[in-house]
Motif scaffolding. Structure first.
Motif, PDB file in Angstrom:
ATOM      1  N   GLY A  33       0.816  -1.215   0.000  1.00  0.00           N
ATOM      2  CA  GLY A  33       0.000   0.000   0.000  1.00  0.00           C
ATOM      3  C   GLY A  33       0.844   1.257   0.000  1.00  0.00           C
ATOM      4  N   MET A  34       1.935   1.251   0.746  1.00  0.00           N
ATOM      5  CA  MET A  34       2.826   2.418   0.764  1.00  0.00           C
ATOM      6  C   MET A  34       3.433   2.648  -0.618  1.00  0.00           C
ATOM      7  SD  MET A  34       4.757   1.926   4.382  1.00  0.00           S
ATOM      8  CE  MET A  34       5.161   3.567   4.923  1.00  0.00           C
ATOM      9  N   LEU A  35       3.833   1.570  -1.282  1.00  0.00           N
ATOM     10  CA  LEU A  35       4.396   1.703  -2.629  1.00  0.00           C
ATOM     11  C   LEU A  35       3.344   2.155  -3.639  1.00  0.00           C
ATOM     12  CD1 LEU A  35       6.672  -1.467  -2.745  1.00  0.00           C
ATOM     13  CD2 LEU A  35       7.404   0.916  -2.529  1.00  0.00           C
ATOM     14  N   ALA A  36       2.093   1.766  -3.400  1.00  0.00           N
ATOM     15  CA  ALA A  36       1.010   2.135  -4.305  1.00  0.00           C
ATOM     16  C   ALA A  36       0.407   3.494  -3.957  1.00  0.00           C
ATOM     17  CB  ALA A  36      -0.078   1.064  -4.275  1.00  0.00           C
ATOM     18  N   GLY A  37       0.858   4.091  -2.860  1.00  0.00           N
ATOM     19  CA  GLY A  37       0.361   5.399  -2.473  1.00  0.00           C
ATOM     20  C   GLY A  37      -0.972   5.372  -1.753  1.00  0.00           C
ATOM     21  N   SER A  38      -1.282   4.260  -1.103  1.00  0.00           N
ATOM     22  CA  SER A  38      -2.538   4.178  -0.361  1.00  0.00           C
ATOM     23  C   SER A  38      -2.318   3.417   0.944  1.00  0.00           C
ATOM     24  CB  SER A  38      -3.615   3.487  -1.198  1.00  0.00           C
ATOM     25  OG  SER A  38      -3.219   2.174  -1.524  1.00  0.00           O
ATOM     26  N   ASP A  39      -3.376   3.301   1.741  1.00  0.00           N
ATOM     27  CA  ASP A  39      -3.289   2.627   3.035  1.00  0.00           C
ATOM     28  C   ASP A  39      -3.994   1.279   2.939  1.00  0.00           C
ATOM     29  OD1 ASP A  39      -3.029   1.965   5.695  1.00  0.00           O
ATOM     30  OD2 ASP A  39      -4.587   3.330   6.395  1.00  0.00           O
TER      31      ASP A  39
END
Length: 94
Positions: A33-39
């Protein structure tokens, strides 16, 4: 440390194994999620409105990791370790 006698250990050790898997998958999703820009913190998504329950889940996952690292102290698990074949046993299959 896993049980080698085929009995699988006590219920607490099995529950600890499940919680360690849940915790590892949750942290993996947090990283993705951090790499994808979300939680993608699933525990927070499910229990975020109950912060005390969320904290208890994280605490149980941490305790479960300690049980897996140091072994379960119950009699059933200790008996299992005693009955497990030794590393140098000629009867041990590869």
């Amino acid at each position: 440390m896993t049980c080698n006698c085929g009995k699988g250990g006590c219920g607490c050790a099995k529950f600890a194994w499940v919680l360690v898997i849940v915790g590892a998958l949750n942290w993996g999703l947090v990283g993705v999620g951090m790499l994808a820009g979300s939680d993608w913190n699933v525990v927070n998504m499910l229990l975020g409105s109950w912060p005390t329950v969320e904290a208890i889940v994280y605490l149980l996952v941490g305790i479960s990791a300690l049980v897996k690292v140091f072994g379960c102290p119950c009699k059933k698990c200790k008996d299992c370790k005693v009955s497990a074949p030794s590393a140098g046993s000629p009867n041990q299959s590869m």
